[in-house]
Design a protein around this motif. Structure first.
Motif, PDB file in Angstrom:
ATOM      1  N   VAL A  88       5.911  -6.609  -6.024  1.00 33.62           N
ATOM      2  CA  VAL A  88       5.954  -6.193  -7.457  1.00 33.62           C
ATOM      3  C   VAL A  88       4.450  -6.235  -8.203  1.00 33.62           C
ATOM      4  CG1 VAL A  88       6.667  -6.013  -9.807  1.00 33.62           C
ATOM      5  CG2 VAL A  88       8.289  -5.871  -8.077  1.00 33.62           C
ATOM      6  N   GLY A  89       4.111  -7.643  -7.802  1.00 34.12           N
ATOM      7  CA  GLY A  89       2.831  -8.093  -8.402  1.00 34.12           C
ATOM      8  C   GLY A  89       1.723  -7.474  -7.702  1.00 34.12           C
ATOM      9  N   MET A  90       1.712  -7.311  -6.513  1.00 31.14           N
ATOM     10  CA  MET A  90       0.442  -6.618  -5.807  1.00 31.14           C
ATOM     11  C   MET A  90       0.368  -4.994  -6.196  1.00 31.14           C
ATOM     12  SD  MET A  90      -0.890  -8.184  -3.261  1.00 31.14           S
ATOM     13  CE  MET A  90      -0.798 -10.053  -2.202  1.00 31.14           C
ATOM     14  N   VAL A  91       1.372  -4.406  -6.332  1.00 33.28           N
ATOM     15  CA  VAL A  91       1.754  -3.083  -6.480  1.00 33.28           C
ATOM     16  C   VAL A  91       1.009  -2.971  -8.101  1.00 33.28           C
ATOM     17  CG1 VAL A  91       3.196  -0.957  -7.070  1.00 33.28           C
ATOM     18  CG2 VAL A  91       3.491  -2.279  -5.059  1.00 33.28           C
ATOM     19  N   TYR A  92       1.705  -3.849  -8.921  1.00 33.96           N
ATOM     20  CA  TYR A  92       1.041  -3.581 -10.343  1.00 33.96           C
ATOM     21  C   TYR A  92      -0.311  -3.831 -10.308  1.00 33.96           C
ATOM     22  CZ  TYR A  92       0.037  -5.122 -14.909  1.00 33.96           C
ATOM     23  OH  TYR A  92      -0.468  -5.490 -16.206  1.00 33.96           O
ATOM     24  N   ALA A  93      -1.054  -4.748  -9.599  1.00 38.50           N
ATOM     25  CA  ALA A  93      -2.391  -4.964  -9.676  1.00 38.50           C
ATOM     26  C   ALA A  93      -3.086  -4.009  -9.119  1.00 38.50           C
ATOM     27  CB  ALA A  93      -2.716  -6.245  -9.039  1.00 38.50           C
ATOM     28  N   LEU A  94      -2.759  -3.423  -8.150  1.00 34.92           N
ATOM     29  CA  LEU A  94      -3.700  -2.358  -7.064  1.00 34.92           C
ATOM     30  C   LEU A  94      -3.376  -0.774  -7.575  1.00 34.92           C
ATOM     31  CD1 LEU A  94      -3.146  -4.040  -3.767  1.00 34.92           C
ATOM     32  CD2 LEU A  94      -5.114  -4.114  -5.230  1.00 34.92           C
ATOM     33  N   VAL A  95      -2.223  -0.484  -8.384  1.00 30.53           N
ATOM     34  CA  VAL A  95      -2.003   0.683  -8.524  1.00 30.53           C
ATOM     35  C   VAL A  95      -2.878   1.450  -9.298  1.00 30.53           C
ATOM     36  CG1 VAL A  95      -0.615   1.697 -10.366  1.00 30.53           C
ATOM     37  CG2 VAL A  95       0.249   1.849  -8.357  1.00 30.53           C
ATOM     38  N   PRO A  96      -3.719   1.068 -10.229  1.00 32.23           N
ATOM     39  CA  PRO A  96      -4.842   1.725 -10.895  1.00 32.23           C
ATOM     40  C   PRO A  96      -5.819   2.090 -10.048  1.00 32.23           C
ATOM     41  CG  PRO A  96      -4.175  -0.235 -12.259  1.00 32.23           C
ATOM     42  CD  PRO A  96      -3.398  -0.379 -10.882  1.00 32.23           C
ATOM     43  N   PHE A  97      -6.174   1.443  -9.196  1.00 27.30           N
ATOM     44  CA  PHE A  97      -7.229   1.822  -8.207  1.00 27.30           C
ATOM     45  C   PHE A  97      -6.816   3.278  -7.297  1.00 27.30           C
ATOM     46  CE2 PHE A  97      -7.572  -2.745  -8.518  1.00 27.30           C
ATOM     47  CZ  PHE A  97      -9.184  -2.859  -8.970  1.00 27.30           C
ATOM     48  N   MET A  98      -5.598   3.116  -6.958  1.00 24.52           N
ATOM     49  CA  MET A  98      -4.962   4.504  -6.312  1.00 24.52           C
ATOM     50  C   MET A  98      -5.159   5.410  -7.236  1.00 24.52           C
ATOM     51  SD  MET A  98      -4.110   5.898  -3.566  1.00 24.52           S
ATOM     52  CE  MET A  98      -3.453   4.798  -2.569  1.00 24.52           C
ATOM     53  N   ILE A  99      -4.614   5.300  -8.581  1.00 25.10           N
ATOM     54  CA  ILE A  99      -4.739   6.420  -9.549  1.00 25.10           C
ATOM     55  C   ILE A  99      -5.976   7.042  -9.739  1.00 25.10           C
ATOM     56  CG2 ILE A  99      -4.246   7.029 -11.939  1.00 25.10           C
ATOM     57  CD1 ILE A  99      -2.109   5.005 -11.911  1.00 25.10           C
ATOM     58  N   PHE A 100      -6.986   6.095  -9.933  1.00 30.28           N
ATOM     59  CA  PHE A 100      -8.182   6.605 -10.028  1.00 30.28           C
ATOM     60  C   PHE A 100      -9.042   7.245  -9.030  1.00 30.28           C
ATOM     61  CE2 PHE A 100      -8.543   3.385 -13.974  1.00 30.28           C
ATOM     62  CZ  PHE A 100      -8.461   4.407 -14.731  1.00 30.28           C
ATOM     63  N   ALA A 101      -8.558   6.694  -7.710  1.00 28.61           N
ATOM     64  CA  ALA A 101      -9.359   7.367  -6.621  1.00 28.61           C
ATOM     65  C   ALA A 101      -8.568   8.664  -6.367  1.00 28.61           C
ATOM     66  CB  ALA A 101      -9.014   6.571  -5.339  1.00 28.61           C
ATOM     67  N   THR A 127       0.706  -1.233  -0.105  1.00 28.97           N
ATOM     68  CA  THR A 127       0.176  -0.130   0.123  1.00 28.97           C
ATOM     69  C   THR A 127       0.790   1.235   0.050  1.00 28.97           C
ATOM     70  OG1 THR A 127      -1.736  -1.240   1.240  1.00 28.97           O
ATOM     71  CG2 THR A 127      -1.812   1.164   1.291  1.00 28.97           C
ATOM     72  N   SER A 128       1.948   1.444   0.815  1.00 29.68           N
ATOM     73  CA  SER A 128       2.835   2.140   0.777  1.00 29.68           C
ATOM     74  C   SER A 128       3.448   2.691  -0.571  1.00 29.68           C
ATOM     75  CB  SER A 128       4.115   2.107   1.934  1.00 29.68           C
ATOM     76  OG  SER A 128       3.580   1.632   3.056  1.00 29.68           O
ATOM     77  N   LEU A 129       3.944   1.575  -1.158  1.00 29.14           N
ATOM     78  CA  LEU A 129       4.449   1.796  -2.452  1.00 29.14           C
ATOM     79  C   LEU A 129       3.224   2.183  -3.551  1.00 29.14           C
ATOM     80  CD1 LEU A 129       6.645  -1.466  -2.810  1.00 29.14           C
ATOM     81  CD2 LEU A 129       7.352   1.190  -2.852  1.00 29.14           C
ATOM     82  N   VAL A 130       2.182   1.702  -3.626  1.00 24.80           N
ATOM     83  CA  VAL A 130       1.078   2.231  -4.411  1.00 24.80           C
ATOM     84  C   VAL A 130       0.620   3.565  -4.037  1.00 24.80           C
ATOM     85  CG1 VAL A 130      -1.480   1.851  -4.673  1.00 24.80           C
ATOM     86  CG2 VAL A 130       0.012  -0.197  -4.488  1.00 24.80           C
ATOM     87  N   VAL A 131       0.758   4.192  -2.683  1.00 25.98           N
ATOM     88  CA  VAL A 131       0.682   5.441  -2.734  1.00 25.98           C
ATOM     89  C   VAL A 131       1.661   6.272  -3.266  1.00 25.98           C
ATOM     90  CG1 VAL A 131       0.420   7.331  -0.780  1.00 25.98           C
ATOM     91  CG2 VAL A 131      -0.611   5.289  -0.322  1.00 25.98           C
TER      92      VAL A 131
END
Lengths: 286, 373
Positions: free
Chosen positions: A157-170, A78-82
């Motif tokens: 990396v796999g987690m971040v890759y899968a979840l980053v779009p949700f953060m971007i859109f939010a 989550t931190s990396l995604v942020v």
């Protein structure tokens, strides 16, 4: 008379929504809760006998460790995604309308492909002598294969890759609504770019960031197939545990108990997060 | 250059707080500012007046540092600040939409700039209370912006912008969103703030009444250039161009060809008659095109033409009544139109009536037709 009929009508029109929520959201949740207090049958299914054993079993150090590991991974991803998603979403809101559409399309395109297939893509990249090794060894940065596949970083990396779009859109959706003249006002009143960002833009996009974190944190506890495919058997998350208990061990009540605990813990986290990031509290930070 | 002239020059230089030199700015293909020059004097209330899209907001943003000009200089107190960041300029802005921070209380909004400067809390509180009293919002410090009315937000925005004692305060159509009654009140208030604070105000509006009411000087702007800069009386009574006459005084522009010119007046043909106006500043040759501005209230409408009177015949087309003033639309010559105005409803004219239009020569001001861009 007229208002009464109106009310009746609006109730009627909203009924399907309630029905849907009761049948598909509340129903399964109650079923899950009930299931978690029942006893496992000898061979298959459950017996209607009340027990607390399922919850007691979770206190086993092995399972507790799994929970701790899951939280650690969720916090890290989550931190990396942020760090990646927030600036991305924020600056996307500043682009021209045409560029916004292109960016949106670029983010959406991968979603047209099954997430499992995209994960196989990462396997090809990460495996020994795979794409990544080929590039790194080709330009001489490394001399031997990195053997990244089935490691912790690969899962992250796999987690971040899968979840980053949700953060971007939010983040994008709340930065879109940001009145940039307020940022200009902050600059005009003496704030540096960074100060204007932390005291105005960040505060105003906090709801987006918060929902992005919720959208990232919760799934990252349960995306068992990412841990499976990119982590081999080395990394076991709560999601993996639940899946194993349900599909392999056929211990449904225990799987249900694990799910309930996971839900309670994540709800607690969201609650705490909301308390900490109370807008009123943040006001005095500068 | 005489000694007095040199001294005057120095005097003007000392009194100039802000100078714009040959500022140009384009957005994409559009040239928004065409090399403007402006000197703003210490402590004055100057208004940039012009229609929307004339470049006045861009000028303001360049002064604030929110926009960098393509060429030209912004000189603040003798120092070139053209490329300085907005936070380093001693210039503050009251934004058109107020731009109050919605997540901060009135107190926090107003004290924002002082908190950035790390002024101690007690001093901030005192200063906030002081400006709140000035804008007559004492007791509102704990309110949130969404709990305020439009007029109150306006006052908070002004308080926030003046608390730091800027050298120049920029106001971007601050009264635009308020209703007429409140707008009139705020005009008086703004003037009071300015006198009280002694800060130089650069005010933007497209409302000529506002400009005439509050300003020490008005800079009339059109299509990215200043058309005329002067006191309200100068701009209103002695417009130099047709644009200024129309925009500031809602004046009629009457065009014709010069017939003769003597010591005091010029005579010209217009419509099917002749017109007389005050002497033109430049010598003219007979037959040359000439345009004069005559304000609506200065047009006399007579039932019959007096002998030897200058003027021309016109037909009443429409009458409308608004704000205690009767507007009479007239047509003359070949499809040309004029508007005359009268106080009250007492006009016995009705559409279709033939009238003779005339005016006093001193009320006809020769103007340039072209917009000197």
């Amino acid at each position: 008379m007229k208002t009464k009929r109106r009310n009746g009508l609006s109730l009627l029109s909203i009924m399907p929504l309630y029905l849907f929520t009761i049948v598909f959201v509340a129903g399964p949740l109650i079923y899950l809760l009930v299931l978690s207090f029942l006893t496992r049958a000898e061979v298959w299914g459950v017996v209607n006998k009340f027990t607390l054993d399922n919850y007691r079993n979770i206190l086993d150090p092995i399972y507790l460790k799994t929970f701790a590991e899951s939280f650690k991974l969720a916090i890290l991803s989550t931190s990396l995604v942020v760090l990646i998603g927030y600036p991305f979403g924020y600056f996307m809101a500043k682009l021209s309308a045409a560029w916004k559409r292109y960016m949106m399309l670029l983010i959406m395109i991968p979603f047209w492909i099954s997430s499992l297939i995209r994960l196989y893509g990462w396997i090809i990249i990460f495996r020994a002598n795979g794409t990544l090794d080929g590039i790194l060894m080709g330009i001489g940065i490394t001399s031997a294969p990195l053997k990244l596949l089935y490691t912790y970083p690969a899962v992250v990396v796999g987690m971040v890759y899968a979840l980053v779009p949700f953060m971007i859109f939010a983040v994008y959706s709340s930065a879109e609504k940001l009145d940039w003249s307020m940022v200009e006002a902050a600059r005009d009143l003496g704030a540096t770019r960074w100060k204007a960002f932390t005291t105005v833009s960040l505060k105003m996009t906090l709801p987006g960031l918060l929902s992005g974190i919720v959208l990232t944190f919760i799934p990252s506890m349960g995306l068992f197939f990412i841990a499976d495919l990119l982590g081999g058997n080395k990394i076991v998350l709560v999601g993996n545990l639940i899946q194993e208990q349900l599909m392999k061990a056929h211990n449904w009540p225990f799987a249900a108990a694990l799910s309930v605990v996971l839900m309670v813990l994540t709800s607690l986290m969201i609650f705490l997060y909301r308390r900490i990031t109370n807008v009123k509290e943040l006001e005095g930070l500068i | 250059m005489s000694f007095r002239e040199v001294l005057n020059g120095v005097q003007v230089e000392i009194n100039t707080i802000l100078r714009l030199e040959q500022i140009t700015k384009s957005f994409g293909e559009t040239l928004v500012l065409k090399g403007i020059d402006l000197s703003v004097y210490r402590g004055e209330f100057i208004t940039l007046l012009g229609p929307s899209g004339c470049g006045k907001t861009t000028t303001l943003r360049i002064i604030a540092g929110l926009e960098i000009p393509d060429s030209g200089k912004v000189i603040l107190e003798g120092r070139d600040v053209t490329f300085d960041e907005p936070n380093t300029r001693s210039v503050n802005t009251v934004f058109q939409n107020y731009a109050l921070f919605p997540h901060m209380s009135v107190e926090a909004n107003i004290g924002y700039s002082l908190r950035l400067k790390r002024v101690d809390k007690a001093t901030i509180k005192n200063k906030v209370d002081e400006v709140l009293e000035l804008v007559q919002l004492s007791g509102y410090s704990k309110r949130m912006p969404h709990e305020l009315s439009g007029g109150q937000k306006q006052r908070v925005a002004i308080a926030r912008a003046v608390i730091n004692q800027p050298k120049v305060l920029l106001l971007d159509e601050p009264l635009g969103a308020l209703d007429l009654q409140l707008r009139r009140e705020m005009q008086t208030e703004l003037k009071r703030f300015q006198t009280h604070l002694g800060i130089t105000f650069i005010y933007i509006t497209h409302d000529q009444e506002e400009a005439l009411n509050m300003s020490d000087r008005i800079a009339v702007m059109n299509e990215g250039a200043f058309v005329q800069i002067g006191t309200p009386a100068e701009v209103y009574d002695r417009p130099q161009t047709a644009f200024t006459a129309r925009f500031v005084g809602s004046a009629n522009i009457i065009e014709g060809k010069l017939l003769s010119q003597d010591k005091d007046t010029v005579t010209f043909s217009c419509g099917d008659g002749i017109g007389i106006a005050n002497l033109h500043s430049t010598p003219l040759t007979p037959g040359q095109s000439i345009a004069v501005a005559v304000r609506r209230e200065h047009l006399h409408l007579l039932k019959t033409a007096p002998e030897n009177a200058h003027g021309f015949d016109a037909i009443v087309k429409e009458k409308s009544f608004s704000g205690g003033i009767l507007q009479i639309l007239l047509s003359y010559g070949e499809g040309k139109e004029l508007i005359a105005s009268r106080h009250g409803l007492d006009s016995n004219l009705s559409p279709g009536d033939h009238v003779f239009v005339t005016w006093d020569p001193e009320h006809a001001v020769p103007v340039d037709l072209e917009n000197p861009a």
